[in-house]
Design an enzyme around this catalytic site. Structure first.
Site, short mmCIF file in Angstrom:
data_model
loop_
_atom_site.label_atom_id
_atom_site.label_comp_id
_atom_site.label_asym_id
_atom_site.label_seq_id
_atom_site.Cartn_x
_atom_site.Cartn_y
_atom_site.Cartn_z
N LEU A 148 0.83 -1.11 -0.12
CA LEU A 148 -0.17 -0.02 -0.03
C LEU A 148 0.99 1.40 0.06
O LEU A 148 1.98 1.19 0.76
CB LEU A 148 -0.93 -0.03 1.16
N ASP A 149 0.41 2.21 -0.94
CA ASP A 149 1.27 3.55 -0.70
C ASP A 149 1.48 4.00 0.74
O ASP A 149 0.66 3.66 1.67
CB ASP A 149 0.47 4.66 -1.82
N ARG A 150 2.40 4.63 1.11
CA ARG A 150 2.48 5.29 2.41
C ARG A 150 1.19 6.12 2.78
O ARG A 150 0.89 5.99 4.06
CB ARG A 150 3.85 6.31 2.24
N ARG A 249 -5.31 5.50 -8.30
CA ARG A 249 -5.06 7.22 -8.30
C ARG A 249 -5.11 7.51 -9.48
O ARG A 249 -5.45 8.63 -10.02
CB ARG A 249 -3.50 7.35 -7.62
#
Length: 312
Positions: A148-150, A249
């Site tokens: 998962l992205d930060r 995104r």
């Protein structure tokens, strides 16, 4: 909806180590603690038994005892616990939802890196979970299955062996039954549901973008449904058919409704310091038992606060 993880509907032999009951052993003759344990816990090895003692997992008459040569007398009771009494460092920015011998499932907070990059040496979910599993055995490791992205929060999992990692990654499309996110996006999404399809490519600056030319990149398919909408924001349920880097995104930008606070992919507003993206549901076939397991968490309150009423 309550914040919860849904434990396996049928565990089929998978278990949580911390729930294993302690083993109680009665002393029948004079001896020393280490010799007694080596005899009673056979075929457990000498180093493994010493580790139990070192980590405060052995008690004599309810008193923790770490000395190998502690004298024992008939009638005493030695208790051996699976869990450790040593104080483990608290987990930061994540919560373990489920753990057994094959996998660990966590709820990661926004702001916590999943794993380190070449430029990052800070605390990560991977590093913390590695330390966690090594409390039981210094040889233990964890293995990355997905990321998962930060600034994306939510449910993710790690394997506890290379064989489980390979099994999950090789059969990811068949084993993973549901990956559902909630996304707070800019503006009112007028079409209540839809599907976005493109081929994702990456620039030299590591930014992903869509190509709509067939086979020009990695095929990506995202399904969405509007949960709540206002003039400024829409809350979407987003289901991944494929799991590409930054897929949601990019696709939200393609839709004309970038994710809130996602300046990299076109957002103009910043209602909070994190991304408006949360991995809410992860359901998959357990790699050992074959049983369906499902984990679900709440919609972040910061998402809901952008609307006068919470979604039903």
């Amino acid at each position: 909806m309550k914040n919860r993880s849904k434990a396996p509907r049928s565990s089929g032999g998978a278990f949580n180590r911390s729930q294993t009951p302690p083993k109680q052993l009665k002393v029948t003759e004079q001896t020393e603690l280490l010799l007694f344990l080596l005899d009673k816990l056979a075929p457990q090895g000498r180093n493994s038994v010493k580790s139990l003692l070192a980590h405060g997992q052995v008690s004599v008459d309810d008193r923790v005892e770490k000395l190998y040569n502690h004298p024992l007398r008939p009638g005493q009771v030695v208790t051996v616990r699976k869990d450790r009494t040593t104080v483990a460092p608290p987990l930061v920015g994540l919560k373990i939802l489920f753990e057994d011998d094959a996998i660990i499932v966590i709820n990661k907070d926004a702001g916590m890196l999943s794993i380190a990059t070449e430029q990052e040496t800070e605390l990560t979910a991977y590093r913390q979970l590695t330390a966690h599993v090594r409390l039981a055995d210094p040889r233990n490791r964890i293995f990355v299955l997905h990321r998962l992205d930060r600034e994306t929060s939510g449910v993710m999992m790690f394997a506890k062996s290379e064989s489980i990692q390979q099994k999950m990654q090789n059969g990811w499309k068949e084993l993973v039954k549901e990956r559902t996110y909630v996304a707070l996006v800019e503006g009112m999404v007028k079409k209540t549901q839809g599907t976005i399809t493109s081929w994702l490519r990456e620039t030299s600056t590591l930014k992903m973008y869509s190509s709509f030319t067939p086979n020009d990149g990695q095929h990506a398919v995202t399904h969405y449904k509007v949960i709540r909408a206002s003039r400024n924001y829409s809350l979407l349920e987003v289901r991944l058919e494929t799991g590409r880097k930054n897929q949601i995104r990019v696709h939200m930008q393609d839709l004309g409704h970038p994710i809130a606070s996602d300046k990299k992919y076109g957002a103009k507003t910043k209602p909070f310091s994190r991304l408006g993206l949360h991995a809410r549901v992860l359901a998959f076939e357990h790699p050992v038992t074959g049983k369906l397991v499902r984990f679900e968490t709440d919609v972040p309150k910061s998402f809901l606060s952008q609307f006068k009423e919470e979604p039903r």
